[in-house]
Motif scaffolding. Structure first.
Motif: not given
Length: 183
Positions: A31-36, A41-43, A47-50, A90-94
């Motif tokens: 359901y969720d994606n990596q950006s989530y 979740l604050g990781h 996300l950047v390392l992935w 790197i671009i935030p999603y909110s």
């Protein structure tokens, strides 16, 4: 060359798979994606390392294979495509941000992956493919993996962590093995 091979093995057999396993412990990957993971979740570091791990594999393994078979590719475009995969993370999603920033985040990633796949489709029509049947066979397997990833994406109805994880893991694994066999 052996030293270089050990880094390639380390990447596609250990680092990239480990980075792709972590989401299974944090979220519903269907359901969720990596950006989530990075934005809600604050990781962010994860996300950047992935993204870097995935894009570096796509960049270096593809480049090596294309050079080995003398397949023409646009060097600068290939760099931009793989860099865009990282930049999109790197671009935030909110929900609190302007819609165009969220759209930019999504569409850069979608465009980069689409263009990466197009680079490989273009490679299939390179004259080098007509003289090397093993290259044709490798490309057919790679296209099968692209198709599986696309079916998962469409089957789930939207970009999910599972579709992103499968693409990162399967494509890097296959290209890494192909890289090592041709090193």
């Amino acid at each position: 060359m052996k030293f270089k091979k050990s880094y390639v093995y380390l990447h596609f057999l250990i680092i990239n798979p480990l980075l792709n396993i972590l989401p299974f412990f944090w979220i519903d990957v269907s359901y969720d994606n990596q950006s989530y993971i990075g934005n809600q979740l604050g990781h962010t570091i994860y996300l950047v390392l992935w993204a870097i791990s995935s894009a570096l594999g796509f960049y270096f393994y593809s480049k090596h294979i294309w050079n080995k078979y003398r397949i023409y590719y646009h060097k600068h475009l290939h760099k931009i495509i793989c860099l865009a995969m990282c930049i999109s993370c790197i671009i935030p999603y909110s929900d609190t941000l302007a819609f165009w920033i969220n759209d930019l985040h999504v569409w850069i990633a979608v465009a980069a992956v689409f263009l990466f796949i197009l680079e490989w489709i273009r490679a299939y029509f390179d004259p080098a493919c007509y003289v090397d049947t093993s290259l044709q066979k490798h490309l057919q397997y790679l296209f099968l993996l692209f198709s599986i990833c696309t079916l998962v994406l469409f089957g789930l109805g939207h970009v999910t962590s599972l579709s992103e994880i499968l693409f990162s893991t399967l494509i890097n694994l296959y290209l890494g093995i192909w890289y090592v066999k041709n090193a």
